[in-house]
Write a protein that holds these residues in place. Structure first.
Motif, short mmCIF file in Angstrom:
data_model
loop_
_atom_site.label_atom_id
_atom_site.label_comp_id
_atom_site.label_asym_id
_atom_site.label_seq_id
_atom_site.Cartn_x
_atom_site.Cartn_y
_atom_site.Cartn_z
N LYS A 5 -0.21 6.00 12.57
CA LYS A 5 -0.05 4.68 11.94
C LYS A 5 -1.36 3.90 11.97
O LYS A 5 -1.72 3.23 11.01
CB LYS A 5 1.04 3.88 12.64
CG LYS A 5 2.45 4.36 12.32
CD LYS A 5 3.47 3.48 12.99
CE LYS A 5 4.89 3.92 12.64
NZ LYS A 5 5.91 3.07 13.31
N ASN A 6 -2.06 4.00 13.10
CA ASN A 6 -3.33 3.30 13.23
C ASN A 6 -4.36 3.83 12.25
O ASN A 6 -5.12 3.07 11.65
CB ASN A 6 -3.87 3.43 14.66
CG ASN A 6 -3.06 2.61 15.65
OD1 ASN A 6 -2.39 1.65 15.27
ND2 ASN A 6 -3.10 3.00 16.91
N ARG A 11 -7.26 3.20 7.25
CA ARG A 11 -7.62 3.76 5.94
C ARG A 11 -7.32 2.76 4.83
O ARG A 11 -8.14 2.56 3.92
CB ARG A 11 -6.82 5.05 5.70
CG ARG A 11 -7.38 5.95 4.63
CD ARG A 11 -8.62 6.63 5.13
NE ARG A 11 -9.03 7.70 4.22
CZ ARG A 11 -10.09 8.44 4.43
NH1 ARG A 11 -10.84 8.26 5.50
NH2 ARG A 11 -10.43 9.39 3.57
N GLN A 12 -6.15 2.13 4.89
CA GLN A 12 -5.79 1.15 3.87
C GLN A 12 -6.71 -0.06 3.94
O GLN A 12 -7.13 -0.60 2.91
CB GLN A 12 -4.34 0.71 4.05
CG GLN A 12 -3.83 -0.22 2.94
CD GLN A 12 -3.96 0.40 1.57
OE1 GLN A 12 -3.50 1.52 1.34
NE2 GLN A 12 -4.58 -0.30 0.63
N LYS A 17 -11.23 -3.13 1.64
CA LYS A 17 -12.56 -3.72 1.85
C LYS A 17 -13.57 -3.14 0.86
O LYS A 17 -14.42 -3.87 0.33
CB LYS A 17 -13.02 -3.44 3.29
CG LYS A 17 -14.26 -4.23 3.69
CD LYS A 17 -14.00 -5.73 3.66
CE LYS A 17 -15.23 -6.51 4.10
NZ LYS A 17 -15.03 -7.97 3.96
N ILE A 18 -13.49 -1.85 0.59
CA ILE A 18 -14.38 -1.21 -0.38
C ILE A 18 -14.19 -1.84 -1.75
O ILE A 18 -15.16 -2.17 -2.44
CB ILE A 18 -14.13 0.31 -0.45
CG1 ILE A 18 -14.59 0.99 0.84
CG2 ILE A 18 -14.86 0.93 -1.64
CD1 ILE A 18 -14.18 2.45 0.95
N VAL A 53 -12.93 8.38 0.23
CA VAL A 53 -11.93 7.41 -0.22
C VAL A 53 -11.88 7.33 -1.74
O VAL A 53 -10.81 7.33 -2.36
CB VAL A 53 -12.22 6.02 0.38
CG1 VAL A 53 -11.15 5.01 -0.07
CG2 VAL A 53 -12.28 6.09 1.90
N TYR A 54 -13.07 7.27 -2.37
CA TYR A 54 -13.18 7.22 -3.83
C TYR A 54 -14.19 8.27 -4.26
O TYR A 54 -15.37 8.18 -3.90
CB TYR A 54 -13.63 5.83 -4.30
CG TYR A 54 -12.63 4.75 -3.97
CD1 TYR A 54 -11.44 4.63 -4.68
CD2 TYR A 54 -12.85 3.86 -2.91
CE1 TYR A 54 -10.51 3.66 -4.36
CE2 TYR A 54 -11.93 2.89 -2.59
CZ TYR A 54 -10.75 2.80 -3.32
OH TYR A 54 -9.82 1.84 -2.99
N GLU A 55 -13.71 9.24 -5.02
CA GLU A 55 -14.54 10.43 -5.28
C GLU A 55 -15.77 10.17 -6.13
O GLU A 55 -16.75 10.92 -6.06
CB GLU A 55 -13.70 11.54 -5.92
CG GLU A 55 -13.09 11.17 -7.26
CD GLU A 55 -12.24 12.30 -7.81
OE1 GLU A 55 -12.83 13.25 -8.36
OE2 GLU A 55 -11.00 12.24 -7.68
#
Length: 211
Positions: A5-6, A11-12, A17-18, A53-55
Motif C-alpha cells: 500500500k505504501n 507511486r500515485q 507530482k510529475i 512512470v511515463y514512457e
C-alpha cells in the motif's frame, strides 16, 4: 500488505507530482523546450524513474492534458451550478480564459499539434464539446438570453473552424487574446443574443472599457 500500500501510495503521489511539474513547465516554456531530463531534475528523481512512470514525453503530455481537462470540467460544472444564468457563466468563463492564456507561453499551443496522439484526442473531444455547446445554447434560449431562430449546430461548427484558424495561423502572436475575443467571439455572441442578452453583454463591455 502495508508495504504494498505504501509503495502504491508513493507511486500515485509521484505520478501526480510529475504531472504538476511537467504541466507547469510546458505552459511556461512550451512543450518542445522542456526535456524529460529537465522534469526529472526538477523533481530530483532519476531519468530512469521518470521513464518508468511515463514512457515518453508524448504520454506524459497526454496525461497532463487529461488531468487539466478533468480539473477544467469540474470548474465548469461548479460555475454552471453557481452562476444564476448563461450570461453570467459566459462572462466569468471569459475572465478565466483570459487569465489562462496570459499565463501560458504561446509556443505551448503551437507545439501540441506536433504530437499525433494529442491531436487525435483533441479531435475526439470535439464532438462532445459541440453537444455540450448545444445544450448550453438551449438553456440560454429557455432563459431568454439567446434567440430561438439560430442554427446553433452551424454556429458550433463555425467556432471550431475559427479556433482551428487561430491556432494553426498562431493569430494569438499578432493580437492580444482579449482583442481576439472582443473582435470575433463577442461580436458573434451579440448577434444571437436577444435584447435581454445584448443589454447584459453591452453593460459588461462598457464597464470593462472604463477600467
Amino acid at each position: 500488505m502495508s508495504e504494498t500500500k505504501n509503495i502504491s501510495a508513493y507511486r500515485q503521489s509521484l505520478r501526480d507530482k510529475i504531472l504538476e511539474v511537467a504541466m507547469q513547465a510546458f505552459r511556461e516554456k512550451g512543450i518542445k523546450a522542456v526535456k524529460m531530463d529537465d522534469i526529472a531534475a526538477s523533481l530530483t528523481i532519476s531519468k530512469r524513474t521518470l521513464y518508468e512512470v511515463y514512457e515518453n514525453k508524448e504520454c506524459l503530455l497526454l496525461e497532463c492534458l487529461k488531468k487539466y481537462k478533468h480539473l477544467h470540467e469540474k470548474g465548469v460544472e461548479q460555475m454552471l451550478r453557481t452562476k444564476p444564468n448563461v450570461m453570467e457563466y459566459i462572462l466569468a468563463s471569459y475572465r478565466d480564459k483570459l487569465n489562462d492564456f496570459r499565463h501560458t507561453n504561446p509556443t505551448f499551443y503551437s507545439d501540441m499539434v506536433k504530437y499525433p496522439k494529442v491531436v487525435e484526442v483533441l479531435q475526439q473531444d470535439q464532438d462532445v464539446s459541440r453537444q455540450r455547446f448545444l445544450e448550453f445554447m438551449e438553456r440560454g434560449i429557455n432563459e431568454g438570453y439567446f434567440r430561438a431562430d439560430v442554427n446553433f449546430d452551424l454556429v458550433a461548427r463555425i467556432y471550431e473552424v475559427i479556433l482551428r484558424f487561430i491556432m494553426d495561423e498562431e493569430v494569438y502572436r499578432a493580437y492580444d487574446i482579449e482583442e481576439i475575443f472582443r473582435s470575433v467571439i463577442f461580436v458573434s455572441l451579440r448577434g444571437y443574443c436577444t435584447k435581454k442578452g445584448v443589454d447584459v453583454l453591452d453593460s459588461f463591455l462598457n464597464e470593462s472599457n472604463t477600467r
